[in-house]
Design an enzyme around this catalytic site. Structure first.
Site, PDB file in Angstrom:
ATOM      1  CB  SER A  55      -0.869  -0.020   1.247  1.00  0.00           C
ATOM      2  OG  SER A  55      -1.549   1.196   1.353  1.00  0.00           O
ATOM      3  NE  ARG A  56       2.350   2.352  -5.777  1.00  0.00           N
ATOM      4  CZ  ARG A  56       2.300   1.163  -6.392  1.00  0.00           C
ATOM      5  NH1 ARG A  56       3.166   0.243  -6.093  1.00  0.00           N
ATOM      6  NH2 ARG A  56       1.387   0.915  -7.295  1.00  0.00           N
ATOM      7  CB  VAL A  57      -0.841   6.744  -0.111  1.00  0.00           C
ATOM      8  CG1 VAL A  57      -0.123   7.219  -1.332  1.00  0.00           C
ATOM      9  CG2 VAL A  57      -2.173   6.137  -0.472  1.00  0.00           C
TER      10      VAL A  57
END
Ligand SMILES: Nc1ncnc2c1ncn2[C@@H]1O[C@H](COP(=O)(O)OP(=O)(O)OP(=O)(O)O)[C@@H](O)[C@H]1O
Ligand SMILES: [Mg+2]
Length: 503
Positions: free
Chosen positions: A364-366
């Site tokens: 999950s990048r953010v």
């Protein structure tokens, strides 16, 4: 009786003064071809791209290919009543769907018409199905968590409000279940949920709606469904219609979760439609703009700036893979558009690790920025524990002489996998997730037999509910980890009383 010349001229002058040179002519064309959900018509020279058109029998269509001589039209509904030579009329409107509170609790088709037999939907608000995504200045970064209630997601691949997180996996790996459980967990969190079912059996959708209703989740949920027997244009339209319904809430400062289950079927419908419209096929026979099909949809998910009310729309697009192949055309496209992916592994699923989330390939990048502090603290080492466990696991099969450190890692890993398992429709509030993960990462579970872990967890929660509700409330309200001495004391007190089931 005599008529005076002046009177006549006065009358004529008056008539002339009131004359407006406005002619209302409906622009009408003629159908030259119809079949397979599309039609072609000539004589609609001024039609706009995406304009709603009406056929002689009342069926609506949407202008797609604007060519020199004719217009390619996708038929929104049954094309059985349309014949060659029929007239087709411009409406001057762009395709819209009804939106607003009246839709909540309802099951509708992609045109916003009810299909749940609960009567008419009374709303006078509509929104265009295609809408430009909010621009750079209209957005802010993701800061609030979207709690799914699923331990493996909230701890390892946290999702923030306004994020786009792809859920990807083979068929029957528990994708839809993740959506349903996440929606169930939004109860009381001030979210409005939209579940877009694309090409799913009517009976399956019905079961899902029943489940949502049973857990009281239909009170804040809209279901948009285009069944497998719907014409391809409706399958293609469904996600956009859902997004339009979500935007209405987002632009009014509310928080929306929208699930597209799944975009593979939408892409297939779009391929079908494009081939019939004679657009040139590209890779895997998808038309050249299939990337744009998904990018313009997913860009509509956003966390709006405070000036625009601070609303958000979180998107969970689903993609079905074939034999775990994430490098096929559509999966790679959607992976590159989203802010991370949750990969469901069928080996995990069949070996009983459910939800079957593969911690190694899911990211999950953010969302990490949106995780509450307490969760960040306890989940910090979890991913490492898991990956070193997976590495060692293969060695351990050869087995005999393992040193103590390796044994300890294996032990911890087995317990981590066990703790992250979760049955269906049992979403866990974040404060309870924090407590069990704290117990895990601080070694309290190392001496509990793997088979007893689920029982341990359940009794631990009961124990906290009965004796240390204040600690749970503290995590819930402050988002921070309580005084670790208190937490340690509470868990130790519990560990003394815990009786593993005697077998
Ligand atoms: N966490 C879980 N625990 C136990 N059973 C589960 C869990 N998640 C899913 N299942 C079961 O697995 C089956 C498949 O789940 P689901 O329908 O969610 O998968 P899917 O990937 O959406 O399938 P499809 O390819 O048909 O869309 C269902 O019968 C469901 O009850
Ligand atoms: Mg499914």
């Amino acid at each position: 009786m005599s008529i005076k010349a002046e009177e006549i001229s006065a009358l004529i002058k008056q008539q002339l003064a009131n004359y407006k040179d406005e002619l209302t002519v409906d622009e009408v064309g003629t159908v030259t071809y119809v079949g397979d959900g599309v039609a072609r018509a000539n004589g609609l020279d001024n039609a706009l791209s995406g304009e709603l058109l009406q056929f002689e029998d009342g069926t609506y269509g949407m202008a797609q290919n604007l060519e020199a001589n004719d217009v390619g039209i996708v038929v929104l509904g049954s094309f059985k009543g349309i014949r060659e030579g029929d007239t087709v009329k411009r409406t001057g409107r762009i395709m819209e769907v009804p939106v607003g509170d009246a839709l909540i609790g309802r099951v509708v088709n992609p045109l916003g018409q009810p299909i749940d037999g609960l009567g008419e939907i009374k709303t006078d608000k509509t929104r265009p199905v295609e809408h430009k995504a909010p621009g750079v200045m209209d957005r802010q970064s993701v800061t609030e968590p979207l709690q799914t209630g699923i331990k493996a997601i909230d701890a390892l691949v946290p999702i923030g409000r306004g994020q786009r997180e792809l859920v990807i996996g083979d068929r029957k790996t528990g994708k839809t279940s993740i959506a349903i459980d996440t929606i169930i967990n939004q109860k009381g969190q001030g979210m409005i949920c939209i579940y877009v079912a694309i090409g799913q059996k009517e009976s399956t959708v019905r079961t899902q709606v029943e489940t949502l209703r049973k857990y009281g989740a239909m009170d804040y949920t809209i279901v948009v469904s285009a069944g497998p027997s719907s014409p391809a244009p409706l399958l293609w339209l469904a996600p956009y219609a859902g997004a339009a319904m979500g935007e209405e809430f987002m632009f009014n400062g509310k928080h929306v979760l929208i699930v597209y289950d799944d975009l593979s079927k939408q892409a297939d419908a779009y391929r079908e439609l494009s081939l019939i419209l004679r657009r040139p096929p590209g890779r895997e026979a998808y038309p050249g703009d299939v990337f744009y099909l998904h990018s313009r949809l997913l860009e509509r998910a956003a966390k709006l700036s405070d000036e625009l009310g601070g609303g958000s729309m979180t998107a969970l697009p689903f993609i079905e893979t074939k034999a775990g192949d994430v490098s096929a055309y559509i999966p790679t496209n959607v992976i590159s558009i989203t802010d991370g992916q949750i990969f469901l592994d069928s080996d995990n699923f069949y070996s009983g690790v459910r939800p079957a989330i593969d911690a190694g390939t899911s990211v999950s990048r953010v969302g990490g920025d949106a995780q509450i502090k307490a969760m960040k603290k306890v989940a910090g080492t979890l991913r490492l524990d898991l990956s070193s466990y997976r590495e060692l696991e293969s060695f351990a099969q050869f087995g005999s002489d393992l040193d103590e450190a390796t044994q300890a890692k294996l032990n911890r890993g087995r317990r981590t996998v066990e703790v992250l398992k979760q049955p269906l429709h049992k979403p866990l509030p974040v404060e309870k997730q924090v407590v069990i993960l704290y117990a895990l990462t601080h070694g309290y579970l190392d001496s509990v037999a793997v088979d007893d872990i689920l029982a341990y967890q359940d009794s631990l929660f009961d124990f906290f509910d009965n004796n240390y509700k204040d600690l749970l409330d503290e995590i819930k309200t402050t988002g921070k980890l309580p005084d670790t001495e208190k937490l340690d004391a509470a868990i130790s007190e519990f560990a003394e009383t815990f009786q593993p089931s005697a077998e």
